[in-house]
Write an enzyme that holds these catalytic residues in place. Structure first.
Site, PDB file in Angstrom:
ATOM      1  N   HIS A  23     -44.127 103.909 -13.261  1.00  0.00           N
ATOM      2  CA  HIS A  23     -44.343 104.225 -14.689  1.00  0.00           C
ATOM      3  C   HIS A  23     -45.415 105.280 -14.895  1.00  0.00           C
ATOM      4  O   HIS A  23     -45.486 105.898 -15.948  1.00  0.00           O
ATOM      5  CB  HIS A  23     -44.747 102.967 -15.459  1.00  0.00           C
ATOM      6  CG  HIS A  23     -43.818 101.820 -15.285  1.00  0.00           C
ATOM      7  ND1 HIS A  23     -44.199 100.521 -15.482  1.00  0.00           N
ATOM      8  CD2 HIS A  23     -42.517 101.763 -14.918  1.00  0.00           C
ATOM      9  CE1 HIS A  23     -43.173  99.724 -15.241  1.00  0.00           C
ATOM     10  NE2 HIS A  23     -42.149 100.452 -14.897  1.00  0.00           N
ATOM     11  N   ASP A  27     -49.618 103.158 -17.727  1.00  0.00           N
ATOM     12  CA  ASP A  27     -49.753 101.697 -17.641  1.00  0.00           C
ATOM     13  C   ASP A  27     -51.184 101.265 -17.293  1.00  0.00           C
ATOM     14  O   ASP A  27     -51.483 100.079 -17.340  1.00  0.00           O
ATOM     15  CB  ASP A  27     -48.829 101.150 -16.543  1.00  0.00           C
ATOM     16  CG  ASP A  27     -47.435 100.816 -17.059  1.00  0.00           C
ATOM     17  OD1 ASP A  27     -47.124 101.198 -18.195  1.00  0.00           O
ATOM     18  OD2 ASP A  27     -46.668 100.191 -16.313  1.00  0.00           O
ATOM     19  N   TRP A 136     -35.543  94.029  -5.555  1.00  0.00           N
ATOM     20  CA  TRP A 136     -35.710  94.182  -6.992  1.00  0.00           C
ATOM     21  C   TRP A 136     -34.320  94.605  -7.476  1.00  0.00           C
ATOM     22  O   TRP A 136     -33.932  95.758  -7.233  1.00  0.00           O
ATOM     23  CB  TRP A 136     -36.648  95.329  -7.285  1.00  0.00           C
ATOM     24  CG  TRP A 136     -38.116  95.187  -7.330  1.00  0.00           C
ATOM     25  CD1 TRP A 136     -38.935  95.649  -8.336  1.00  0.00           C
ATOM     26  CD2 TRP A 136     -39.020  94.628  -6.365  1.00  0.00           C
ATOM     27  NE1 TRP A 136     -40.254  95.396  -8.030  1.00  0.00           N
ATOM     28  CE2 TRP A 136     -40.337  94.769  -6.843  1.00  0.00           C
ATOM     29  CE3 TRP A 136     -38.837  93.985  -5.122  1.00  0.00           C
ATOM     30  CZ2 TRP A 136     -41.457  94.316  -6.132  1.00  0.00           C
ATOM     31  CZ3 TRP A 136     -39.943  93.535  -4.424  1.00  0.00           C
ATOM     32  CH2 TRP A 136     -41.227  93.691  -4.930  1.00  0.00           C
ATOM     33  N   TYR A 138     -32.173  95.751 -10.366  1.00  0.00           N
ATOM     34  CA  TYR A 138     -32.253  96.167 -11.758  1.00  0.00           C
ATOM     35  C   TYR A 138     -30.982  96.894 -12.157  1.00  0.00           C
ATOM     36  O   TYR A 138     -30.781  98.042 -11.798  1.00  0.00           O
ATOM     37  CB  TYR A 138     -33.446  97.107 -11.956  1.00  0.00           C
ATOM     38  CG  TYR A 138     -34.809  96.456 -11.818  1.00  0.00           C
ATOM     39  CD1 TYR A 138     -34.968  95.075 -11.885  1.00  0.00           C
ATOM     40  CD2 TYR A 138     -35.948  97.230 -11.646  1.00  0.00           C
ATOM     41  CE1 TYR A 138     -36.220  94.491 -11.767  1.00  0.00           C
ATOM     42  CE2 TYR A 138     -37.210  96.648 -11.531  1.00  0.00           C
ATOM     43  CZ  TYR A 138     -37.333  95.278 -11.588  1.00  0.00           C
ATOM     44  OH  TYR A 138     -38.567  94.700 -11.468  1.00  0.00           O
ATOM     45  N   ARG A 140     -28.976  99.249 -14.120  1.00  0.00           N
ATOM     46  CA  ARG A 140     -29.453 100.362 -14.920  1.00  0.00           C
ATOM     47  C   ARG A 140     -28.492 101.538 -14.793  1.00  0.00           C
ATOM     48  O   ARG A 140     -27.765 101.650 -13.821  1.00  0.00           O
ATOM     49  CB  ARG A 140     -30.847 100.784 -14.449  1.00  0.00           C
ATOM     50  CG  ARG A 140     -31.697 101.387 -15.569  1.00  0.00           C
ATOM     51  CD  ARG A 140     -33.151 101.508 -15.164  1.00  0.00           C
ATOM     52  NE  ARG A 140     -33.839 100.214 -15.114  1.00  0.00           N
ATOM     53  CZ  ARG A 140     -35.117 100.058 -14.740  1.00  0.00           C
ATOM     54  NH1 ARG A 140     -35.818 101.111 -14.371  1.00  0.00           N
ATOM     55  NH2 ARG A 140     -35.685  98.856 -14.741  1.00  0.00           N
ATOM     56  N   LYS A 169     -35.811  89.734  -7.244  1.00  0.00           N
ATOM     57  CA  LYS A 169     -36.636  89.850  -8.450  1.00  0.00           C
ATOM     58  C   LYS A 169     -35.738  90.326  -9.567  1.00  0.00           C
ATOM     59  O   LYS A 169     -35.144  91.401  -9.466  1.00  0.00           O
ATOM     60  CB  LYS A 169     -37.769  90.842  -8.201  1.00  0.00           C
ATOM     61  CG  LYS A 169     -38.773  90.956  -9.331  1.00  0.00           C
ATOM     62  CD  LYS A 169     -39.886  91.950  -8.983  1.00  0.00           C
ATOM     63  CE  LYS A 169     -40.748  92.250 -10.191  1.00  0.00           C
ATOM     64  NZ  LYS A 169     -41.004  93.695 -10.364  1.00  0.00           N
ATOM     65  N   ILE A 170     -35.640  89.511 -10.617  1.00  0.00           N
ATOM     66  CA  ILE A 170     -34.752  89.846 -11.730  1.00  0.00           C
ATOM     67  C   ILE A 170     -35.460  89.611 -13.058  1.00  0.00           C
ATOM     68  O   ILE A 170     -36.444  88.884 -13.135  1.00  0.00           O
ATOM     69  CB  ILE A 170     -33.448  89.003 -11.698  1.00  0.00           C
ATOM     70  CG1 ILE A 170     -33.786  87.499 -11.586  1.00  0.00           C
ATOM     71  CG2 ILE A 170     -32.544  89.439 -10.554  1.00  0.00           C
ATOM     72  CD1 ILE A 170     -32.576  86.583 -11.666  1.00  0.00           C
ATOM     73  N   GLY A 195     -42.093  90.191 -14.248  1.00  0.00           N
ATOM     74  CA  GLY A 195     -43.071  89.992 -15.314  1.00  0.00           C
ATOM     75  C   GLY A 195     -42.798  90.842 -16.545  1.00  0.00           C
ATOM     76  O   GLY A 195     -42.908  90.389 -17.671  1.00  0.00           O
ATOM     77  N   GLY A 223     -47.267  91.975 -13.038  1.00  0.00           N
ATOM     78  CA  GLY A 223     -48.274  93.024 -12.963  1.00  0.00           C
ATOM     79  C   GLY A 223     -49.012  93.157 -14.271  1.00  0.00           C
ATOM     80  O   GLY A 223     -50.091  92.595 -14.457  1.00  0.00           O
ATOM     81  N   ARG A 224     -48.353  93.831 -15.208  1.00  0.00           N
ATOM     82  CA  ARG A 224     -49.031  94.192 -16.449  1.00  0.00           C
ATOM     83  C   ARG A 224     -49.554  92.999 -17.233  1.00  0.00           C
ATOM     84  O   ARG A 224     -50.613  93.067 -17.831  1.00  0.00           O
ATOM     85  CB  ARG A 224     -48.081  95.042 -17.317  1.00  0.00           C
ATOM     86  CG  ARG A 224     -47.894  96.419 -16.711  1.00  0.00           C
ATOM     87  CD  ARG A 224     -46.709  97.137 -17.313  1.00  0.00           C
ATOM     88  NE  ARG A 224     -45.451  96.618 -16.779  1.00  0.00           N
ATOM     89  CZ  ARG A 224     -44.244  97.023 -17.175  1.00  0.00           C
ATOM     90  NH1 ARG A 224     -44.133  97.940 -18.132  1.00  0.00           N
ATOM     91  NH2 ARG A 224     -43.159  96.516 -16.641  1.00  0.00           N
TER      92      ARG A 224
END
Lengths: 255, 255, 255, 255, 255
Positions: A23, A27, A136, A138, A140, A169-170, A195, A223-224
């Site tokens: 990102h 972030d 991971w 994703y 997309r 990880k979803i 997360g 994370g965030r």
């Protein structure tokens, strides 16, 4: 090839910190921009694993917390169908002390086949070196309208299982019932909730995590919602209580 | 894998001379077209490193100044989303005496993934042979509107850190505060300001460099503002004073 | 890695015969279609080198004249951005007796990066086997409006130097002054003028060659202006006089 | 690396049977669908070689007739610029008893460079293992208006020679004179006429073959005009007479 | 390289379970989502083989039934011309106990050449390790209007044979006569009918299978018509009777 090292009471809270590449500094703030701060947080917050790209692992990782080395990545500057290729060898990940490699698969992207192929090869190399392989997944790209739709999340989970991920990880679907289906579709692959962006309140976030756990998830990679928190250690404690000690959201918030 | 050899008082001034390939002879004049002239200038001007493509290193490099071998490159004749692939092996760079390899990553390009992957592999090879890896991170392509916008420059800096660069070469943002953020985002990766096109006056240029240093940069990689100068050695002395001896712009201009 | 074997008095006339692949039989007539005829001509005409693709070298090359094996190529039937990939290994070139490999780089093509990368690898392999690497640098593609414009030719010359060519084959700009700049930009890489299509008269052609030599070129690589000539050996003698013996056009024409 | 094994009186008739992949069963009938039938025909019809894809060679080839293993291929279902990549390794071809490999190059296709490169590599591997390399050179793609135009066929022939084919399979131009030029352009590479689709009458077909032979071809590679014939062995005999015994069309038809 | 291990009375019923990746959980319900359920079913239902992706084989396969490891795959989320690349190495397939590898070729896709090339390599690796190679040949992409049209199915069958498949999995054409032609075109490659989506009734499905067998198929690979059945074991018994014991549909339905 076990995820055991990342689990306590069969649960795990992983501290994700690959956002600097994915990102960009948008972030980050004056504390969390520093990987040393994150390394401290990972140890002090009793995380079960920490996620770094190669550059951070080489310069900041001190082996106090098991390492997941993210071996592919991309910036968010690029437009179009997403693709992220391998940027760290499995051998180097192992030398850096990683106990697992992480790899992002953009399912549904026009470049999906590149990533499925690359993950297939990397997963085998990781297993040969005694590391777990975490995907991971994703969904997309143009073809994906809503990446938290239950059937899409379940498909992501299943994709991870089918291609040989030890853990997947979803994203969270938003409710326990539909996420339970995703967890079942992941079979023996451990499910870690992603997360995601900072939630409005801590309680909001913890409720999502609680939902994922109730649905059968092994934990989360966060994370965030931790390192953008005004009190990251408090958040870490709450997550530890919630996930590892299996408390309620209310109990966790009191910690 | 240290940048030490390129630093003096923890600072460095690198003489860049890869413009012959990147921009073509339009950047060159009757003196500076000659790599031998540049090699002399690098030594006489007490530069901490010199940047050559393989062809120049093979035919002109004499080991008086530490070498950074630029291992990818492209001409400016090509239009469209930029991509520059490896054109010198890491092994050959080492045989030619290089202490570091340089590699340009066009972050944001539709071909970004090709360069991230290639840099990932090259960085490991360089480290295995005891060389540092320096990333020229240049956000470019359709998706990039302004490549000196603070958030873009900070993203470039961070990208270098995340993918394992020992040093990152980035453009100046225009002011100390915003560049300081970029430097912080680069973490333990050394930041070298990109010299860029010839500035209107020497003072203009030195003020930019001073700003970068004040923001925490380790130095700069400079080409045109030195070898397009009417008195390149005078400019070299000024930069040495400013960067290595940490003088003010005024003091540097007096040298 | 020397071009010495192709030079006499530091000058060289190379007989090019890769047109059969590059342009097709439209360039050929009842005599010159035959590679054996060309091999004889190369020897009898005292050429300093002969340029063949692998197929011709395997079936016709007899080692009387030093061989430059052209290791990439394409037909002119293909439209769009030009690309020519490797079709002969460097090892095989060496086994066939080549003293240099030739490789075409279409600078400015959308596929430029493929060729720069491939040349980079091939150049190293050639040097490792004791062969020189000669780059045909031809700016071409949508982005190139005029491939004999002085700045374009100078860019081609410089590209060859930067990427490690021992010699570069480029088009003539049309006048001595501008070609001189191209030659200087090529630095220690030897410059060979590209013979190009058949000129209206012999004198026209020889004047171009004289111009290139006066500008500093080491010689030329010539095909059609010799083997499409009604008297190829006469033309060969004229070129030998002009290039190797450094005569005037008038003297050369008398030979 | 000789074509000798496929020649008798310096001539050869090769039985082509790669149409099952290239055109599909639409070319086949209740007899000729069976590769065992073709294998019998190859032997009984005294063909000088038989052309199979890997799958047929593995399951049906019995070594009574020299084998040409076609190592690339595509279906006719695909639209757009044609490309056929390697689907059988040269090593496996050799293990299966092949004395030559066959490879199709679609000259003029936007993907030409892929095939030229691959053929270049395969040709060397084949020679290293003592096998000949035969190129099917078929100009095709948007850029090709008429693939039997004399200059196009001659270009195809020359392309085969230049890239190192020991023999080249090309279409007939329609008349002796223009095909003679193609044969000359192929130099020391043997020319085999491509049999093409079933001709209206046997005489029509044999006249084409006679024309090719008179133009200097070494023979032909024929499929449909033999195994779609009501009496394939009769056709085989006629071709043997015409090609190997160098008879007239009339004599051949009487056989 | 034999299919023998998957055959009984020269017939075989293979339990396909790669739909989790190919179609996603939309195909799954609360029983059949679980690969352990499928593994039990494969054993209890006396299937002659079971088809898993690598992830399922690693976590669920117990060697009671011969394994076909599907080594490529894609999600159905991706749009455009289909391509599925290798995601499991042949070596790993062998280590997991596989007796055959499965590979999908989308004939007619713009990416067909990628898959033909990859299958070609994988087939050889599999044979070298003593495994059979089974091709799922599915004509698909813009160019394919009807993938059960007799000529398309026959082309699919033939493609499998030509490229070296030991067995080919193809769709049923709808009638015995046209499927017989497909089976003949497959030659010595065994033909397995593709089970396809759940048929309206068991009888409907069994009639298709009966048709395929009567046309000469060796059996079928079936997934949804078994594990989406209310009584999968009953369906398994019916198929065993029909295929292995060669019963009529009526007899099979009574089992």
């Amino acid at each position: 090839m076990s995820m055991e090292i990342f689990l306590h009471n069969n649960r795990g809270v992983l501290l994700a910190y690959d956002q600097g590449l994915e990102h960009g500094p948008t972030d980050l703030d004056e504390h969390n921009f520093d990987p040393a701060f994150i390394m401290e947080l990972a140890a002090a917050g009793r995380f079960n694993g920490v996620v770094f790209q190669k550059g951070l692992a080489e310069k900041y990782y001190d082996r106090r917390v098991p390492l997941i080395l993210k071996v592919n990545g991309k910036t968010s500057l690029v437009k179009g169908e997403p693709v992220a290729r391998q940027i760290c060898s499995v051998k180097r990940a192992s030398e850096l002390g990683a106990k697992a490699i992480g790899y992002t698969i953009y399912a549904g992207s026009a470049h999906e086949s590149i990533m499925l192929e690359e993950f297939g090869r990397i997963q085998e190399e990781a297993h040969n070196l005694g590391m777990a392989a975490i995907a991971w997944v994703y969904p997309r790209g143009e073809a994906i309208k809503n990446d938290t739709a239950p059937e899409i999340v379940a498909y992501a989970a299943r994709t991870g299982l089918e291609v040989g991920a030890d853990a997947v990880k979803i994203k969270y679907t938003g409710d326990v019932e539909s996420f339970k289906w995703a967890v079942r579709c992941a079979g023996k692959a451990k499910v870690f909730m992603s997360g995601g962006p900072k939630a409005p309140t801590e309680a909001d976030f913890l409720k999502q995590v609680r939902g994922a756990l109730d649905a059968g998830a092994a934990g989360l990679a966060v994370g965030r919602n931790v390192w953008q928190s005004p009190d990251p250690l408090k958040m870490a404690r709450a997550l530890h209580r919630l996930v590892i000690e299996n408390c309620s959201v209310e109990e966790a918030l009191r910690s």
